[in-house]
Each structure stands twice: as C-alpha cells, then as structure tokens.
Write an enzyme that holds these catalytic residues in place. Structure first.
Site, PDB file in Angstrom:
ATOM      1  N   GLY A 312      14.325   1.017 -31.472  1.00 38.83           N
ATOM      2  CA  GLY A 312      14.877   2.225 -32.313  1.00 38.83           C
ATOM      3  C   GLY A 312      16.386   2.232 -31.849  1.00 38.83           C
ATOM      4  N   SER A 313      17.044   3.421 -31.697  1.00 39.49           N
ATOM      5  CA  SER A 313      18.354   3.657 -31.565  1.00 39.49           C
ATOM      6  C   SER A 313      19.162   2.955 -30.404  1.00 39.49           C
ATOM      7  CB  SER A 313      18.904   5.103 -32.027  1.00 39.49           C
ATOM      8  OG  SER A 313      18.529   5.336 -33.014  1.00 39.49           O
ATOM      9  N   THR A 314      18.465   2.548 -29.582  1.00 38.82           N
ATOM     10  CA  THR A 314      19.114   1.856 -28.278  1.00 38.82           C
ATOM     11  C   THR A 314      19.567   0.366 -28.718  1.00 38.82           C
ATOM     12  OG1 THR A 314      16.817   1.159 -27.777  1.00 38.82           O
ATOM     13  CG2 THR A 314      17.721   2.963 -26.430  1.00 38.82           C
ATOM     14  N   PHE A 315      19.010  -0.258 -29.781  1.00 38.66           N
ATOM     15  CA  PHE A 315      19.716  -1.310 -30.305  1.00 38.66           C
ATOM     16  C   PHE A 315      20.870  -1.302 -31.066  1.00 38.66           C
ATOM     17  CE2 PHE A 315      18.710  -5.161 -33.134  1.00 38.66           C
ATOM     18  CZ  PHE A 315      18.500  -6.066 -32.034  1.00 38.66           C
TER      19      PHE A 315
END
Length: 818
Positions: A312-315
């Site tokens: 998800g958005s941590t990437f």
C-alpha cells in the site's frame, strides 16, 4: 593268552582314542589360530575395546546485552521396566493401570496412552514424548510418589512405584516462554532444530562431538595402562542477537494489547537501528511457546520475513525518493487531484473515491497520500525502466539475506511483465507488488540513514562460551547507495510533514518532543483461491523513524484483518498509532534519547522553549495513578531502567542479577513517589534503606521480605531508625523506628536488646556508613502512553501469509486509504 590279547587290544584302543583326541585338539587349535583367528580377534576386540561419543554443550542464545533467551538445562527421561532381570528382581511395573493413573497428572499425559505403553511386551520402554525431558519439578513429584513421607515425617524406604526410573539428560529451555519465539525458534524433544536462530545457526550452536576410546576388563572397568584415543567435544558458540530485550518487551506488550482486543489474522512489528541495519526487536501474532511447542500449535510463520503482502501507500516512499533523486519532484508544482486516466485504461483514483482535493501542490499530494500524484510521478516522469531500476536498487524483489530461515523475495511482476500501462503505474503507490516486512525496513532504512541500503542483521556476534572471546561479529554492511544524502534529507523532511502537516495523514503518529517522519498505508487483500479482491479485508500499516534528522529507531507496524466492526479508516487511531507511539516513545526514552523541549512547547502553542518552562509544564500536570509493570523475571539492570522510565521510585533488595519478587504486585495501581520493592535472586548484601519520611506500612513491607523484626514508637512518619541507611543486612537484625506526626513532639526512643540506637555502630561492631539510599532510582522524563498487557503465549493460526496478487491490476482497484 586270551587275557593278554584282551589287554593289548584295550591298550591299542586307548592309544587310538588318545591319538584321535589329541589330533582333534591339534586340528582345532590349528583351525582357531589360522582360519578363525581374525574373527575371534575381532570379537575379543569388541569385548575389551570401548568407544564413547562425547556430547558437546549447545551454545546459549542471548540478546545484545547478554540476557539469556535460550540455554541447555537439566532434564530427565522417564523409563519403565516391564520385566524383571531375573527371578529375584522385583523392581518392575507390576500394576500398569495404577502406575499410569499415578503418572498421568505429573506427565500431563492421557491415561490410556500410558497404559498402552506400560503393557507392551518389551523389557524396558520410554514413556513417549510425555516422559521425555521432564523438568526438575516433575522429577521431584515422581520421587515423592516412589518414596513418600509418612505423617511422622519419616520417608518410606520401599519403592511404592516400582519399575519407574529416570535418566538425567538435557533439554532446551526458553526462560521467557513465547518471548521473540519466531526469532529464536526451538529445539524439539529429539534435539532437532526447528525454525529461527536455532535452525539457521544450528551448526554453530551445536558444536562438535568428541570421542573417547579405551580398553576394559571383564568387569567393565577401564584398564589402567590402556592406550586409547581421546578427542574432546567442542562446545557450541554462544549466539548474541542484535535484539534488545527491553525494546522487544515493549513490542510484545504492545502486540498483546491489540491481539487481546481485536484478534487480527496476523500482526508484525519490527524495530531497527537504521544507521547499522541491526534489528532491535521483531514480534508477531499469533505466537507460540517454544517450551511447549507440541501443544497443538499449527502455525509458526514468522510474518516479518516470510509473509508477502501488498504494502500500500508505505511503498510511496520509494517512488518519492526516486523522483527527487532524478530531479522530477517539485513540491510547489500543482496538479489536479481526484482521478488520473491512462488512455484506454480504468482511471486511477485517489483514496477518497476519486473526489480529490482540487488543484493542490505536489507536497500536499504527498501529505494527503494522493495516488494520482504518485501515478503521475511514476508513469509520466520516471517511466517503466527507471521505476523498475529504483525498486530493485531498494531491494524490492530480492532477499535481504537476514540470518533467519525461509525468507521470501516478494515480487515485481507488474513491472517485470506488465499487461498494461496501468499495472505498472499502480505499482508506484504499492499495488501490484508484494514485499515482506523486512524488505520494507531495509528500504526505508536507506532513506533514514542518508541513502545507503544496509543488509539487516539479527545476529550480532558469536562468542566462545568458556573464554567469552568474540569468534565472529556482524559489521555494518552497505549493499549499495540508492540515493544521495541530499535526496534522503529532502525525503525525510517531506515525510515529517506527513506527520506534522495540516493535511498529513500521519498526524496521529506525532510524539511530543520528538521529530517523527513516516508514512501510512492500507492495502486490500486477495482471495488466495480466486485471486480476486476480498471486500472488507485489509492490511494496514505505518512505517516511521525518529528523530527525523539523525534517526535512532525505525518502527514498522503491520496489522492484518483485525476482528472489528470499525471501518478500516479508524484502525490507525484505535490500533496502529497507539502501537507505534508506545513502542517508539518508550524505546527512545530507554535509549536515553533526549526529547526536543522546544518542539514540545511549539506543539503546545505557548512559545516557550526552555527546559525550565518544560519542567514547569510537566510539574503542573495532575498526579495520576499508573499500573505497575511486571518486573519479575527481568534482569536487575533492565528493571531499574524500566522503573526510571516509568518515573517509579524503586528499592532493590540483594545483589542478584534477576528480579524474582516485587511489591506491590505487577499490574496493581500506584502513584508517583510510592516505594516499589524489587527482590533479586540473591539477597546476600542487601542494605538498609533510608526510611525517614516513610510510613510504618512501607517499613513493614520492606522488612517482611527479609524477616527483620521491627519495633515502632510513635505514630506518623519515620524520623529515626536504629540501623543506619546503607548497612549490610543479614536478616537477623532488629530494627527500632521512631515515628512522629506534625502535631506530636518527638518521643524518646527506647533501645531494645539486640538493637543499636541510631548513629551507633552496627551489630557487627563496625561503624555504619553514611546514609546514601539503596538502589533508589530518581525519576526522570515521564513517559507518554503506558502500554497495557503482558507478554503472553497466544496460539492459533495466522492469516498474514498474503498471496501475491494476480498479474494485472483489477479494474477500478485503488489504494483504499492513505
């Protein structure tokens, strides 16, 4: 004549018989000395030669500070003799049913299974896994059955449980039970290593067997002049992990809180030092107790290195760093948020159902975690080749080679073999790629430390168990530089605004006094059977580091599909943020990372930035009760650090290295300033504390632990004591204390026999040392949140072993939350 002939015949026959006998004997001797010589010699050698295998001691597993996490302890194996060795031997099992019923509660074994083993036709049997490697306490209970004591106290000499005997052996002991069990692994009852460090470093831990050869006589004794070969066993090395037991304890407690309340399918927390790549803590739920691994545990997955999932958005941190490195990110540039359409493809939408926030800057796009902005960065500017190259540079799709077994690679299938431009555009915000938690830690650690991708380590060093000499040490290992220091600095600055900015999605993760930078993330889960998205099932996470400009710690929290009726948009508030903040704040304080007081004042909006003002603010806060942590089983040093961190005043009794008792008990409520007594495993050398100003109850609590007689005069609080503070105690003293309230005059003390007035020599005749207090820890910076819960042994299946998503991103798929 006839008589003489008869005599001659008899003589002849006798002679022939003698000749035949001696010929046969000669032939037999010849046969033995020639034909059967080698066979007989081999048999004789087998009888007098003995070879014994010498078993090495398996090395211990310890944390970075030498706290023991696994070691070889004494154990016993239960055997049963079912038949006597001869007619006179009465020591065998005569009543299998009685014996089975007597042993069953001690061995925690089903009676029918024991009966089945005790009725076998064998002469001697071992009682299966139930009787294998039992504890000292179990052994003593069996001996109490065999030789019980009469009411008079006399011990029965005749064995009441014949046929049962015990052989001493060793077993692997994990003193902290389920603590860091996935990292440590375990050794089964047959000494086979299973998972974790026990498996990965089995050769180093096991050591090498030795050999001893000697000759013995007919009675079995070694011949005094026999010459044999002796090769001593080589004991295994002690393994020191990079784990810090105290930080691991914070992780275990925080995991317990969420696990008890929300029961997620799986949960992982990793804490690392981004400057060195060392893993300071690694925890998972569900977990298991390696001491009782055989009690029905079905899943031992170390999600931190084995479970693959969409990040998800941590990437987005990697995409952002790549764009900054290539000069393609301008924080003041604007774009239209909401939707982004690639020709012929389903639009990519922002996480608020594609509504967006109008025309905003790229910086605000990062803060709001806009999928559209990251798709524009990756698809329009970085393009496929550069995007794939950067992801690989950051270690995505490759093993980190951490010292743990069964690590998975993850995959970049939508970049390696994209079916459509939308597929690889979606990978910019963490869809269509799978990672492991340890890969994320390594990748974001490169941003935290200035741009270098480090190999993560969980083994610090190997040491000789006898000399303590370091045999092998893990050094800081740079795999490659992924971005410049300037790029890493800009990325950290932007990630801090995700936590501090007006529009930041990470505002819940701010910690007073510390500059925290990080990124939230939520990803949908796939059905492993159909490959389709599972509605209502998510993996939520947050990865962050602090302090921002010189990070000491990097913490990654991943929660998989908790059991809650709350929408996933609230998981950060209820689960992830409390977990992250508890671990990060307490760990920074434990590492004595001083908070930025000017930051605290700025956050409070009062403009004060000096330490004196900060102290006044803290002092003005109302005194509240708090729950005592569990100090028992901690090392004395760790307990004192923990007490200091929790602003507790402690008195340590004894000079031991481990806390075995505490008063008040764990989890009771207390208030700041109340005396907490910690008793070590060695009471020799305990010293008398300074009781002045203490109540009679506090004095009694202390002296009762050492069985010291106390006599009190007056009421109120202690103003005098007959044994000076700092005096070494033996437990045979008598203490006279004088108490006084504010409204009473000081009563005259009445010395009793065997006591010395205050200020005189101690009972042994030596002049007492001046009062200095004993083991009292002065309060320091108060903590923020107090995590509840305690390390436990939750059992059950996990669900974080997320399968890789199918090739090609499904139509309309978006990252559900920032």
């Amino acid at each position: 004549m006839d008589t003489k002939r008869l005599v001659n015949w008899r003589i002849l026959i006798c002679a022939l018989c003698l000749i035949l006998i001696f010929s046969t004997l000669s032939l037999r001797i010849y046969w033995i000395q020639t034909v059967e010589a080698s066979k007989i010699m081999d048999k004789a050698t087998e009888q007098w030669d003995r070879a014994r295998t010498l078993q090495p001691m398996r090395g211990a597993i310890k944390d970075r500070n030498g706290e023991i996490l696994a070691f070889d302890g004494k154990a016993y194996t239960v055997n049963a003799r079912l038949k006597g060795r001869d007619d006179k031997d009465k020591d065998f099992v005569k009543d299998p049913y009685y014996t089975a019923n007597a042993l069953a509660p001690i061995l925690n074994a089903p009676v029918p299974e024991l009966v089945k083993m005790l009725t076998k036709p064998n002469t001697v049997v071992e009682l299966g896994r139930y009787g294998r490697k039992i504890s000292e306490e179990q052994k003593n209970r069996i001996l109490a059955l065999q030789f019980p004591k009469l009411p008079s106290g006399q011990q029965v000499e005749e064995n009441q449980l014949p046929g049962i005997f015990l052989n001493e052996t060793t077993r692997r002991v994990y003193p902290n039970n389920s603590f860091a069990s996935h990292v440590i692994g375990y050794l089964d009852l047959y000494d086979q290593p299973k998972m974790g460090i026990e498996l990965q470093l089995n050769k180093e831990l096991a050591g090498e067997q030795g050999q001893m050869e000697y000759k013995r006589d007919g009675a079995g004794y070694q011949l005094p002049d026999s010459q044999g070969q002796y090769v001593p066993a080589k004991d295994g090395y002690d393994v020191y992990l990079t784990l810090d037991r105290q930080i691991q304890d914070y992780v275990e407690q925080a995991l317990d809180v969420v696990d008890r309340q929300y029961k997620p399918k799986g949960m992982t927390v990793i804490v690392s030092d981004p400057q060195t790549g060392e893993i300071l803590a690694m925890g998972n739920r569900s977990q298991f107790n390696p001491n009782t691994y055989y009690n029905g545990i079905t899943n031992y997955t170390n999600h931190a290195i084995t479970s693959m999932f969409e990040p998800g958005s941590t990437f987005k941190i990697i995409t952002l760093a790549a764009a900054i490195e290539e000069g393609l990110f301008n924080p003041n540039e604007t774009y239209d948020s909401g939707k982004y359409t690639i020709k012929g493809q389903v639009p990519i939408r922002d996480h608020n159902n594609g509504v967006g926030w109008g025309r905003i800057t790229f910086l605000e796009g990062v803060q709001r975690s806009s999928n559209v902005m990251f798709a524009k960065l990756g698809y329009e500017r970085l393009k496929l080749e550069k995007l794939r190259a950067y992801f690989k540079k950051f270690g995505i799709g490759s093993l980190t080679e951490i010292e743990l077994p069964y690590e998975k690679e993850g995959n970049l299938i939508n970049l390696e073999k994209p079916r459509s431009p939308r597929d690889w555009a979606a990978s910019t915000f963490g869809q269509g790629v799978t990672v492991t938690a340890i890969q994320q830690i390594a990748a974001v650690g490169a941003i935290a430390n200035g741009g270098e991708l480090l190999k993560p380590h969980i083994v610090k060093e190997l040491r000789d168990p006898h000399t303590g000499a370091v045999v092998k040490r893990s050094e800081r290992e740079v795999q490659r530089r992924v971005v410049s220091e300037a790029t890493a600095k800009k990325t950290r600055d932007i990630l801090e605004t995700v936590v501090t900015g007006e529009h930041g999605t990470g505002k819940l993760y701010a910690i007073d006094g510390y500059h925290v930078a990080g990124k939230t993330g939520t990803a949908q889960k796939y059905d492993p059977n159909t490959g389709k998205i599972m509605d209502g099932h998510y993996i939520a996470s947050f990865i962050g580091f602090a302090p921002k400009d010189n990070p000491r710690l990097l913490v990654y929290v991943v929660i998989d599909d908790p059991e809650t009726s709350d929408s996933y948009i609230y998981w950060g508030k209820t689960m992830i943020a409390p977990t992250f903040k508890t671990i990060m704040e307490r760990s920074l304080q434990y590492l004595q990372q001083q908070p930025d007081f000017s930051r605290v004042e700025a956050d409070k909006g009062n403009g004060k930035n000096d330490k004196k003002s900060q102290a006044q603010v803290l002092a003005a806060q109302p005194v509240a009760s708090q729950t005592l942590p569990k100090f028992e089983e901690m090392s004395t040093t760790a307990a004192q650090l923990r007490a200091k961190q929790d602003n507790l005043t402690v008195t340590v009794l004894g000079t031991g290295t481990k806390i075995v008792e505490q008063y008040p008990a764990a989890y009771e409520q207390t208030v700041p300033g109340k005396q907490i007594i910690l008793v070590t495993d060695r009471l020799d050398g305990a010293k008398m504390p300074d009781f002045k100003g203490k109540s009679l109850r506090e004095v009694m609590e202390f002296t009762s632990l050492l069985n010291i007689d106390v006599q009190a005069a007056g009421t109120g609080f202690v103003v005098q004591q007959s044994i000076a503070p700092g005096t070494a105690l033996t437990g045979k003293e008598k203490l006279l204390i004088t108490l006084q309230s504010e409204s009473q005059p000081l009563p005259a003390p009445q010395p009793q026999e065997g006591t010395a007035p205050a200020g005189t020599a101690s009972p042994d005749g030596a002049t007492p040392p001046p009062a200095s207090g004993t083991g009292t820890t002065a309060p320091t910076n108060p903590t923020g949140e107090q995590p509840a819960g305690q390390q436990g042994g939750q059992q059950g299946s996990t669900g974080s072993n997320q399968q890789a998503p199918p090739t090609g991103t499904q139509a309309g798929q978006t990252s559900p939350t920032p």
